[in-house]
Design a protein around this motif. Structure first.
Motif, PDB file in Angstrom:
ATOM      1  N   PRO A   1      -3.687  26.340   2.548  1.00  0.00           N
ATOM      2  CA  PRO A   1      -4.328  27.688   2.481  1.00  0.00           C
ATOM      3  C   PRO A   1      -3.895  28.757   3.156  1.00  0.00           C
ATOM      4  O   PRO A   1      -4.527  30.005   3.095  1.00  0.00           O
ATOM      5  N   HIS A   2      -2.546  28.834   3.795  1.00  0.00           N
ATOM      6  CA  HIS A   2      -2.228  29.926   4.655  1.00  0.00           C
ATOM      7  C   HIS A   2      -0.887  30.656   3.765  1.00  0.00           C
ATOM      8  O   HIS A   2      -0.594  31.600   4.248  1.00  0.00           O
ATOM      9  N   CYS A   3      -0.386  29.592   2.927  1.00  0.00           N
ATOM     10  CA  CYS A   3       0.809  30.125   2.356  1.00  0.00           C
ATOM     11  C   CYS A   3       0.927  29.586   0.892  1.00  0.00           C
ATOM     12  O   CYS A   3       0.070  28.810   0.578  1.00  0.00           O
ATOM     13  N   ASP A   4       2.137  29.438   0.330  1.00  0.00           N
ATOM     14  CA  ASP A   4       2.530  28.956  -0.941  1.00  0.00           C
ATOM     15  C   ASP A   4       2.908  27.684  -1.046  1.00  0.00           C
ATOM     16  O   ASP A   4       3.340  26.839  -1.974  1.00  0.00           O
ATOM     17  N   TYR A   5       2.879  27.012   0.343  1.00  0.00           N
ATOM     18  CA  TYR A   5       3.575  25.480   0.371  1.00  0.00           C
ATOM     19  C   TYR A   5       2.571  24.619  -0.378  1.00  0.00           C
ATOM     20  O   TYR A   5       1.443  24.681  -0.096  1.00  0.00           O
ATOM     21  N   LYS A   6       3.086  23.654  -1.028  1.00  0.00           N
ATOM     22  CA  LYS A   6       2.521  22.769  -1.661  1.00  0.00           C
ATOM     23  C   LYS A   6       3.064  21.188  -1.073  1.00  0.00           C
ATOM     24  O   LYS A   6       4.455  21.278  -1.005  1.00  0.00           O
ATOM     25  N   ALA A   7       2.453  20.415  -1.070  1.00  0.00           N
ATOM     26  CA  ALA A   7       2.759  18.790  -0.664  1.00  0.00           C
ATOM     27  C   ALA A   7       2.358  17.749  -1.467  1.00  0.00           C
ATOM     28  O   ALA A   7       0.962  17.850  -2.132  1.00  0.00           O
ATOM     29  N   LYS A   8       2.978  16.740  -1.668  1.00  0.00           N
ATOM     30  CA  LYS A   8       2.545  15.569  -2.441  1.00  0.00           C
ATOM     31  C   LYS A   8       1.599  14.623  -1.533  1.00  0.00           C
ATOM     32  O   LYS A   8       0.562  13.834  -2.310  1.00  0.00           O
ATOM     33  N   GLN A   9       1.636  14.583  -0.272  1.00  0.00           N
ATOM     34  CA  GLN A   9       0.962  13.911   0.438  1.00  0.00           C
ATOM     35  C   GLN A   9      -0.023  14.479   1.372  1.00  0.00           C
ATOM     36  O   GLN A   9       0.496  15.582   2.153  1.00  0.00           O
ATOM     37  N   LYS A  10      -1.161  14.227   1.620  1.00  0.00           N
ATOM     38  CA  LYS A  10      -2.260  14.890   2.543  1.00  0.00           C
ATOM     39  C   LYS A  10      -1.649  15.069   3.969  1.00  0.00           C
ATOM     40  O   LYS A  10      -1.724  15.839   4.799  1.00  0.00           O
ATOM     41  N   GLU A  11      -0.805  13.886   4.324  1.00  0.00           N
ATOM     42  CA  GLU A  11      -0.408  13.767   5.654  1.00  0.00           C
ATOM     43  C   GLU A  11       0.579  15.148   5.925  1.00  0.00           C
ATOM     44  O   GLU A  11       0.488  15.490   7.184  1.00  0.00           O
ATOM     45  N   ARG A  12       1.472  15.167   5.038  1.00  0.00           N
ATOM     46  CA  ARG A  12       2.415  16.174   5.245  1.00  0.00           C
ATOM     47  C   ARG A  12       1.696  17.490   5.196  1.00  0.00           C
ATOM     48  O   ARG A  12       2.423  18.614   6.057  1.00  0.00           O
ATOM     49  N   LEU A  13       0.916  17.820   4.435  1.00  0.00           N
ATOM     50  CA  LEU A  13      -0.161  18.998   4.452  1.00  0.00           C
ATOM     51  C   LEU A  13      -0.525  19.325   5.790  1.00  0.00           C
ATOM     52  O   LEU A  13      -0.323  20.252   6.536  1.00  0.00           O
ATOM     53  N   LYS A  14      -1.199  18.438   6.545  1.00  0.00           N
ATOM     54  CA  LYS A  14      -1.782  18.480   7.699  1.00  0.00           C
ATOM     55  C   LYS A  14      -0.622  18.751   8.740  1.00  0.00           C
ATOM     56  O   LYS A  14      -0.877  19.696   9.393  1.00  0.00           O
ATOM     57  N   THR A  15       0.522  18.325   8.697  1.00  0.00           N
ATOM     58  CA  THR A  15       1.539  18.574   9.837  1.00  0.00           C
ATOM     59  C   THR A  15       1.994  19.969   9.433  1.00  0.00           C
ATOM     60  O   THR A  15       2.192  20.722  10.389  1.00  0.00           O
ATOM     61  N   HIS A  16       2.066  20.383   8.241  1.00  0.00           N
ATOM     62  CA  HIS A  16       2.660  21.641   7.866  1.00  0.00           C
ATOM     63  C   HIS A  16       1.565  22.792   8.354  1.00  0.00           C
ATOM     64  O   HIS A  16       1.902  23.863   9.020  1.00  0.00           O
TER      65      HIS A  16
ATOM     66  N   HIS B   1       0.975  -1.165  -0.013  1.00  0.00           N
ATOM     67  CA  HIS B   1      -0.024   0.056   0.010  1.00  0.00           C
ATOM     68  C   HIS B   1       0.963   1.311   0.029  1.00  0.00           C
ATOM     69  O   HIS B   1       0.506   2.206  -0.625  1.00  0.00           O
ATOM     70  N   HIS B   2       2.277   1.113   0.574  1.00  0.00           N
ATOM     71  CA  HIS B   2       2.906   2.217   0.326  1.00  0.00           C
ATOM     72  C   HIS B   2       3.397   2.359  -1.011  1.00  0.00           C
ATOM     73  O   HIS B   2       3.503   3.933  -1.603  1.00  0.00           O
ATOM     74  N   LEU B   3       4.034   1.420  -1.690  1.00  0.00           N
ATOM     75  CA  LEU B   3       3.875   1.572  -3.108  1.00  0.00           C
ATOM     76  C   LEU B   3       2.859   2.330  -4.140  1.00  0.00           C
ATOM     77  O   LEU B   3       3.082   3.154  -4.816  1.00  0.00           O
ATOM     78  N   LYS B   4       1.604   1.665  -3.648  1.00  0.00           N
ATOM     79  CA  LYS B   4       0.329   2.299  -4.458  1.00  0.00           C
ATOM     80  C   LYS B   4       0.407   3.692  -3.880  1.00  0.00           C
ATOM     81  O   LYS B   4      -0.031   4.541  -4.963  1.00  0.00           O
ATOM     82  N   ARG B   5       0.773   4.141  -3.014  1.00  0.00           N
ATOM     83  CA  ARG B   5       0.379   5.570  -2.391  1.00  0.00           C
ATOM     84  C   ARG B   5       1.634   6.338  -3.258  1.00  0.00           C
ATOM     85  O   ARG B   5       1.323   7.437  -3.629  1.00  0.00           O
ATOM     86  N   HIS B   6       2.711   5.723  -3.220  1.00  0.00           N
ATOM     87  CA  HIS B   6       3.832   6.537  -4.077  1.00  0.00           C
ATOM     88  C   HIS B   6       3.516   6.866  -5.567  1.00  0.00           C
ATOM     89  O   HIS B   6       3.757   7.680  -5.983  1.00  0.00           O
ATOM     90  N   GLU B   7       3.049   5.637  -5.917  1.00  0.00           N
ATOM     91  CA  GLU B   7       2.633   5.868  -7.567  1.00  0.00           C
ATOM     92  C   GLU B   7       1.531   6.523  -7.971  1.00  0.00           C
ATOM     93  O   GLU B   7       1.556   7.197  -8.780  1.00  0.00           O
ATOM     94  N   LYS B   8       0.447   7.053  -6.643  1.00  0.00           N
ATOM     95  CA  LYS B   8      -0.624   7.692  -7.042  1.00  0.00           C
ATOM     96  C   LYS B   8      -0.303   9.354  -6.839  1.00  0.00           C
ATOM     97  O   LYS B   8      -0.801  10.022  -7.661  1.00  0.00           O
TER      98      LYS B   8
END
Length: 421
Positions: free
Chosen positions: A93-108, A74-81
């Motif tokens: 929504p507060h700055c110009d930061y972009k993330a490839k994964q939703k978890e990293r955006l939540k942490t940011h 499932h980690h491979l599938k998430r990486h490919e997706k």
């Protein structure tokens, strides 16, 4: 407040991280050696990760577009997706930061919302306004003003100075109550110091267990001993399928789900071994990876140990130490308390569990039940598929397989040949 190393300047969030850095890293040579190549690591976890990545041929899931591999599918599938050849699609929504994964955006976003107080001079952000005020007052553009009384070290914060004195000079900081008799113990509360002086410091254990020869220095320790040793089966959860009992209900559920009359379902990727619990499989794999290597060496003698706690016990009780636990019934002396307890139990059989068939004595009831189930007048039932060996106990059978028929342990084979051939 972060904990700073006064030698190299590295800072750590927790004091335990600084202790580990000073003990294993700062100015120290790597002490954990790989049994397959010249690689050395400063931490045991680093050695395990190296063996897994370089020498253990575990089945990993590889990405067809890049060189990345993953332990789980499932980690491979998430990486490919979301990652492989993709642009970051989760925008803050507060700055110009972009993330490839939703978890990293939540942490940011969480860090942005929590740390709202920002220093105008250096840009550091803090969760509380008081921390920002302390930063501006003592740290930001300010020279260290707290001088160590023992060395030229200076700190910007009083807490950093206290940590430095405790770590480098082994001096108890103010606010703790030190025992004047033994010198090396100190307590946060005065009542704990009084209890230590009244019952522990230079005192013999005075609280006698009514069921066995054990004595304790404190009443709470005696209560815990009686609860664990003599009334351990009170209010336990029995399994309806077998005779096992458990202290916690969650352990009973785990037993019923994975163990009770179930076939082992967790398979080792390197040998035919199977385990009923995932934790048992992890311990088995760790034993294969380290291949019986004793990586913890004693500085004073040539003994080596596989686990760090065994080395600490060796230094504390064995290495150059005279036996200090004396039997009150004869002249026997022991270096370990458990050996003395076993010796006393062999002299005074009260409190022991005896087998009604062969009169063997056991300290614990579970050992007696195991003896009746597998050993007493029973034929060996665990048969090796590769040789005529048979064992009465499963642990002996597993040890035989690991020693004699494990093709992945050349280091262990050399050790066995040295010991037995």
């Amino acid at each position: 407040m972060r904990f700073i190393c006064d030698t190299c300047g590295k800072d750590y969030k927790y004091k335990a991280g600084l202790y580990a850095h000073k003990k294993h890293e700062c100015g120290k040579e790597p002490s954990f050696r790989c049994p397959y190549c010249p690689f050395r690591a400063k931490y045991k976890s680093g050695l395990k990760a190296h063996i897994i990545s370089k020498h253990a041929n575990f089945e990993r899931f590889a990405c067809g577009s890049c060189d990345k591999t993953y332990k789980y599918k499932h980690h491979l599938k998430r990486h490919e997706k979301y990652e492989c050849g993709m642009e970051p699609q989760f925008k803050c929504p507060h700055c110009d930061y972009k993330a490839k994964q939703k978890e990293r955006l939540k942490t940011h976003v969480a860090l942005k919302l929590i740390r709202k107080h920002v220093c105008d001079a250096c840009g550091r952000a803090y969760k509380n306004k008081g921390h920002l005020s302390s930063h501006k007052k003592y740290e930001c553009g300010v020279e260290p003003q707290f001088q160590c009384p023992h060395c030229p070290y200076r700190a910007k914060q009083k807490g950093s100075l206290k940590s430095h004195i405790g770590i480098k000079h082994n001096v108890m900081v103010e606010g703790r109550y030190a025992c004047m008799k033994c010198g090396d113990k100190s307590y946060k509360n005065k009542k704990h110091l009084k209890r230590h002086q009244q019952y522990e410091c230079g005192m013999e254990p005075q609280f006698q267990c009514p069921y066995c020869p054990y004595k304790a220095k404190q009443k709470d320790t005696l209560k815990a001993h009686i609860g664990f040793k003599h009334f351990f089966n009170a209010e336990r959860y029995p399994c309806p399928g077998c005779e096992k009992t458990y202290k916690n209900k969650c352990h009973l559920r785990r037993h019923q789900k994975y163990e009770c009359n179930k076939e082992p379902q967790f398979k080792c990727p390197r040998c035919p071994y199977r385990a009923k619990l995932r934790e048992t499989l992890r311990n088995h794999i760790d034993g294969i990876l380290l291949k019986g290597e004793r990586i913890f060496m004693c500085d004073h003698c040539e003994k080596s140990y596989k686990h760090k706690r065994h080395l600490a016990a060796h230094k504390k009780y064995n290495c150059g130490i005279e036996p200090r636990f004396k039997c009150s019934l004869c002249d026997y002396k022991s270096k370990h308390r458990y050996a003395l307890n076993g010796h006393i139990a062999s002299l005074t059989t009260s409190g022991m569990f005896a087998c009604s068939n062969c009169n063997k004595l056991y300290k614990y009831k579970c050992n007696l039940l195991r003896h009746i189930k597998y050993e007493c007048d029973k034929e060996p039932q665990f048969k090796c598929q590769q040789c005529p060996y048979r064992a009465k106990r499963q642990c002996s059978f597993r040890r035989h397989q690991a020693m004699k028929h494990n093709p992945f342990s050349p280091v262990l084979d050399r050790f066995v040949n040295k010991m037995y051939f």
